[in-house]
Scaffold this motif. Sequence first.
Motif, mmCIF file in Angstrom:
data_model
loop_
_atom_site.group_PDB
_atom_site.id
_atom_site.type_symbol
_atom_site.label_atom_id
_atom_site.label_comp_id
_atom_site.label_asym_id
_atom_site.label_seq_id
_atom_site.Cartn_x
_atom_site.Cartn_y
_atom_site.Cartn_z
ATOM 1 N N THR A 167 0.815 -1.217 0.000
ATOM 2 C CA THR A 167 0.000 0.000 0.000
ATOM 3 C C THR A 167 0.845 1.262 0.000
ATOM 4 O O THR A 167 0.346 2.343 -0.320
ATOM 5 C CB THR A 167 -0.961 0.025 1.204
ATOM 6 N N ARG A 168 2.111 1.152 0.336
ATOM 7 C CA ARG A 168 2.967 2.343 0.343
ATOM 8 C C ARG A 168 3.236 2.864 -1.068
ATOM 9 O O ARG A 168 3.679 4.007 -1.230
ATOM 10 C CB ARG A 168 4.272 2.040 1.076
ATOM 11 N N ALA A 169 2.946 2.038 -2.060
ATOM 12 C CA ALA A 169 3.086 2.484 -3.445
ATOM 13 C C ALA A 169 2.093 3.580 -3.784
ATOM 14 O O ALA A 169 2.253 4.286 -4.793
ATOM 15 C CB ALA A 169 2.908 1.301 -4.398
ATOM 16 N N MET A 170 1.062 3.770 -2.953
ATOM 17 C CA MET A 170 0.091 4.832 -3.192
ATOM 18 C C MET A 170 0.743 6.211 -3.136
ATOM 19 O O MET A 170 0.212 7.170 -3.701
ATOM 20 C CB MET A 170 -1.061 4.745 -2.181
ATOM 21 N N ALA A 171 1.883 6.310 -2.463
ATOM 22 C CA ALA A 171 2.574 7.594 -2.361
ATOM 23 C C ALA A 171 3.149 8.041 -3.692
ATOM 24 O O ALA A 171 3.308 9.244 -3.937
ATOM 25 C CB ALA A 171 3.691 7.504 -1.328
ATOM 26 N N ASP A 172 3.449 7.082 -4.559
ATOM 27 C CA ASP A 172 4.124 7.393 -5.821
ATOM 28 C C ASP A 172 3.245 7.234 -7.061
ATOM 29 O O ASP A 172 3.609 7.707 -8.129
ATOM 30 C CB ASP A 172 5.357 6.493 -5.980
ATOM 31 N N ASP A 173 2.102 6.568 -6.901
ATOM 32 C CA ASP A 173 1.245 6.296 -8.056
ATOM 33 C C ASP A 173 -0.196 6.709 -7.757
ATOM 34 O O ASP A 173 -0.923 5.978 -7.075
ATOM 35 C CB ASP A 173 1.308 4.805 -8.407
ATOM 36 N N PRO A 174 -0.633 7.860 -8.233
ATOM 37 C CA PRO A 174 -2.000 8.335 -7.964
ATOM 38 C C PRO A 174 -3.071 7.368 -8.439
ATOM 39 O O PRO A 174 -4.191 7.377 -7.900
ATOM 40 C CB PRO A 174 -2.071 9.657 -8.736
#
Length: 212
Positions: A167-174
């Motif tokens: 879920t931390r990928a949400m910081a880089d991929d809108p």
Amino acid sequence: MPSSPGDRFLALGDSYTIGEAVAAADRWPVRLAAALRERGVAIGNPRIVARTGWTVAELAAAIERAALAPGYALVSLSIGVNDQYRGYPLAEFRERYPALLELAADLAGAAARVLVVSIPDWSATPFAGGDPRGRERIAIELASYNDLVRGLSLAAGAVYADITPATRAMADDPALVAADGLHPSAPMYARWVAQLEPIARRMLSEKRPSCR
């Protein structure tokens, strides 16, 4: 498609389980059931007992009100983010969570049929940018909750799945964040399902324990 007692799936949780801000078909429990069927697993569509904003205490009360009949082949449990968001003491969560695990295990017939899904890291979302605690503090609090959830779940004999790093990928991929700026999008939930499907399939392939 009607479900027989041997292939019933119960999904317990909060906004993540009910799929706030995504279509019903994109809820991760619905997608998980579909993915399992694609692999030849006989599992029905999930019965979902979840609501946006629910804490562990509110979910436990809802389960009691629902008067659910035991015998589910798989029970998923994803809860705790609202306890953290509201700033409830971790000690209070520690006292309440084991009883919820026990409820889930009773409905599944055994703790080994309970799939506990970790709390997503919502500090990675745009919404967290407006929280006065700040992203770093939110992430620290969530880590404490997840450490506790993991420890209590494994001690009870449940299966723990850590989707938090994904879920931390949400910081880089809108594209991984829903339009509300807080909840996961359908593509994010698809990533969860890719991780959860083999775990659930393995759980369902093992000999079902006898209920006492």
